[in-house]
Design a protein around this motif. Structure first.
Motif, mmCIF file in Angstrom:
data_model
loop_
_atom_site.group_PDB
_atom_site.id
_atom_site.type_symbol
_atom_site.label_atom_id
_atom_site.label_comp_id
_atom_site.label_asym_id
_atom_site.label_seq_id
_atom_site.Cartn_x
_atom_site.Cartn_y
_atom_site.Cartn_z
ATOM 1 N N ALA A 57 85.826 -6.833 35.782
ATOM 2 C CA ALA A 57 85.810 -7.986 36.688
ATOM 3 C C ALA A 57 85.983 -9.272 35.894
ATOM 4 C CB ALA A 57 84.498 -8.030 37.459
ATOM 5 N N PRO A 58 86.725 -10.236 36.419
ATOM 6 C CA PRO A 58 86.843 -11.535 35.738
ATOM 7 C C PRO A 58 85.466 -12.172 35.549
ATOM 8 C CG PRO A 58 88.454 -11.356 37.498
ATOM 9 C CD PRO A 58 87.533 -10.190 37.650
ATOM 10 N N ARG A 59 85.336 -12.905 34.476
ATOM 11 C CA ARG A 59 84.060 -13.545 34.153
ATOM 12 C C ARG A 59 83.564 -14.399 35.315
ATOM 13 N NH1 ARG A 59 83.432 -17.978 29.279
ATOM 14 N NH2 ARG A 59 81.128 -18.106 29.257
ATOM 15 N N ALA A 60 84.453 -15.181 35.930
ATOM 16 C CA ALA A 60 84.045 -16.058 37.031
ATOM 17 C C ALA A 60 83.510 -15.264 38.215
ATOM 18 C CB ALA A 60 85.223 -16.926 37.465
ATOM 19 N N LEU A 61 84.085 -14.094 38.456
ATOM 20 C CA LEU A 61 83.627 -13.269 39.570
ATOM 21 C C LEU A 61 82.230 -12.724 39.296
ATOM 22 C CD1 LEU A 61 84.417 -12.018 42.288
ATOM 23 C CD2 LEU A 61 85.351 -10.062 41.034
ATOM 24 N N ARG A 62 81.970 -12.309 38.062
ATOM 25 C CA ARG A 62 80.618 -11.853 37.720
ATOM 26 C C ARG A 62 79.608 -12.967 37.927
ATOM 27 N NH1 ARG A 62 83.016 -9.002 33.359
ATOM 28 N NH2 ARG A 62 82.601 -10.741 31.959
ATOM 29 N N LEU A 63 79.955 -14.172 37.486
ATOM 30 C CA LEU A 63 79.015 -15.280 37.601
ATOM 31 C C LEU A 63 78.740 -15.627 39.061
ATOM 32 C CD1 LEU A 63 80.282 -17.542 34.675
ATOM 33 C CD2 LEU A 63 78.174 -16.189 34.760
ATOM 34 N N ARG A 64 79.746 -15.513 39.905
ATOM 35 C CA ARG A 64 79.525 -15.788 41.338
ATOM 36 C C ARG A 64 78.601 -14.754 41.971
ATOM 37 N NH1 ARG A 64 85.083 -17.227 41.451
ATOM 38 N NH2 ARG A 64 85.687 -15.244 42.427
ATOM 39 N N ALA A 65 78.586 -13.552 41.424
ATOM 40 C CA ALA A 65 77.745 -12.489 41.977
ATOM 41 C C ALA A 65 76.306 -12.553 41.474
ATOM 42 C CB ALA A 65 78.340 -11.125 41.626
ATOM 43 N N ALA A 66 76.037 -13.440 40.512
ATOM 44 C CA ALA A 66 74.746 -13.448 39.828
ATOM 45 C C ALA A 66 73.672 -14.202 40.608
ATOM 46 C CB ALA A 66 74.899 -14.073 38.452
ATOM 47 N N ASP A 67 72.473 -13.656 40.604
ATOM 48 C CA ASP A 67 71.285 -14.404 40.996
ATOM 49 C C ASP A 67 70.674 -15.092 39.786
ATOM 50 O OD1 ASP A 67 71.061 -13.565 43.840
ATOM 51 O OD2 ASP A 67 70.850 -11.584 42.933
ATOM 52 N N MET A 68 70.838 -14.473 38.619
ATOM 53 C CA MET A 68 70.307 -14.991 37.362
ATOM 54 C C MET A 68 71.334 -14.726 36.272
ATOM 55 S SD MET A 68 66.449 -13.464 37.781
ATOM 56 C CE MET A 68 67.072 -11.901 38.427
ATOM 57 N N VAL A 69 71.384 -15.616 35.289
ATOM 58 C CA VAL A 69 72.335 -15.491 34.189
ATOM 59 C C VAL A 69 71.629 -15.751 32.868
ATOM 60 C CG1 VAL A 69 74.431 -16.435 33.109
ATOM 61 C CG2 VAL A 69 74.295 -16.214 35.603
ATOM 62 N N ILE A 70 71.902 -14.903 31.884
ATOM 63 C CA ILE A 70 71.539 -15.195 30.495
ATOM 64 C C ILE A 70 72.843 -15.386 29.737
ATOM 65 C CG2 ILE A 70 70.572 -14.275 28.355
ATOM 66 C CD1 ILE A 70 68.429 -12.904 29.990
ATOM 67 N N SER A 71 73.027 -16.575 29.152
ATOM 68 C CA SER A 71 74.222 -16.860 28.364
ATOM 69 C C SER A 71 73.955 -16.433 26.928
ATOM 70 C CB SER A 71 74.560 -18.354 28.428
ATOM 71 O OG SER A 71 74.870 -18.728 29.764
#
Length: 214
Positions: free
Chosen positions: A166-180
């Motif tokens: 999946a494209p990075r942007a699509l993963r981020l849109r699906a996230a409730d929480m993110v660890i960079s």
């Protein structure tokens, strides 16, 4: 006892997802690793071997009785239809084992079940079964560097793998929480996971909040 929080964990190849999963396990989460389950089905004597040989031919099974991963990788990257044929063999078997491990985790009384799913965003079946989705994010350059260093694959080969995810942007849109996870030390990752654990260890009402917004 309240129901266990069902936490989806995903990220691109080389994102550090396995490290995060291990840290969550250290806090008491039950981790169900879909990739490890998939590998076990295609290992020597695995449940998928007979189906793979029947569908793709004996040439896709090595002398050790395991799937020839290099040959299959080359085929599915070149032929999307072949990928779907392989998935039709693997996914039911993986689903059965995930269900078994989920039941065992519930019986064990854990308050958090982590579903480590590399293709969580790509699949349509997972999101509605999860309470929260945690995405481990980093740049493609970091992904390539890490995977080349650990696997010996060429940068071009890693780029092809990234292109199938999946494209990075699509993963981020699906996230409730993110660890960079680009430049974080292990100690910094541990601190991030400890903060996350304080959230998911709270009551079911408090679990709906997010301390690590995308």
């Amino acid at each position: 006892m309240p129901d266990a929080l069902r936490l989806g964990l995903t990220g691109g190849i080389g994102s550090g997802k396995s490290t995060i999963a291990a840290l969550l396990a250290g806090h008491g989460a039950a981790v169900i690793d879909a990739d490890a389950i998939s590998r076990s089905t295609t290992a020597t004597g695995g449940a998928a071997i007979a189906g793979i040989e029947k569908e793709f031919g004996a040439g896709f099974v090595g002398a050790d009785g395991a799937m020839d991963r290099d040959q299959m990788r080359n085929l599915v990257y070149a032929d999307p239809a072949a990928r779907k044929r392989l998935e039709a063999i693997l996914h039911p078997l993986i689903g059965q084992e995930i269900a078994r491990q989920t039941d065992a985790a519930k019986q064990g009384g854990t308050n958090c079940i982590v579903f480590d799913i590399p293709l969580l965003v790509e699949s349509t079946r997972w999101r509605h079964t999860l309470d929260q989705v945690l995405v481990i994010d980093c740049t493609p350059q970091t992904q390539i560097q890490r995977v080349v260093a650990r696997s010996g694959l060429t940068p071009d080969a890693v780029e092809k793998i990234i292109a199938t995810q999946a494209p990075r942007a699509l993963r981020l849109r699906a996230a409730d929480m993110v660890i960079s996870n680009d430049q974080l030390s292990l100690a910094q990752l541990e601190a991030q996971v400890a903060q996350l654990w304080r959230l998911i260890g709270l009551s079911s009402r408090a679990r709906q909040a997010s301390i690590l917004p995308p």
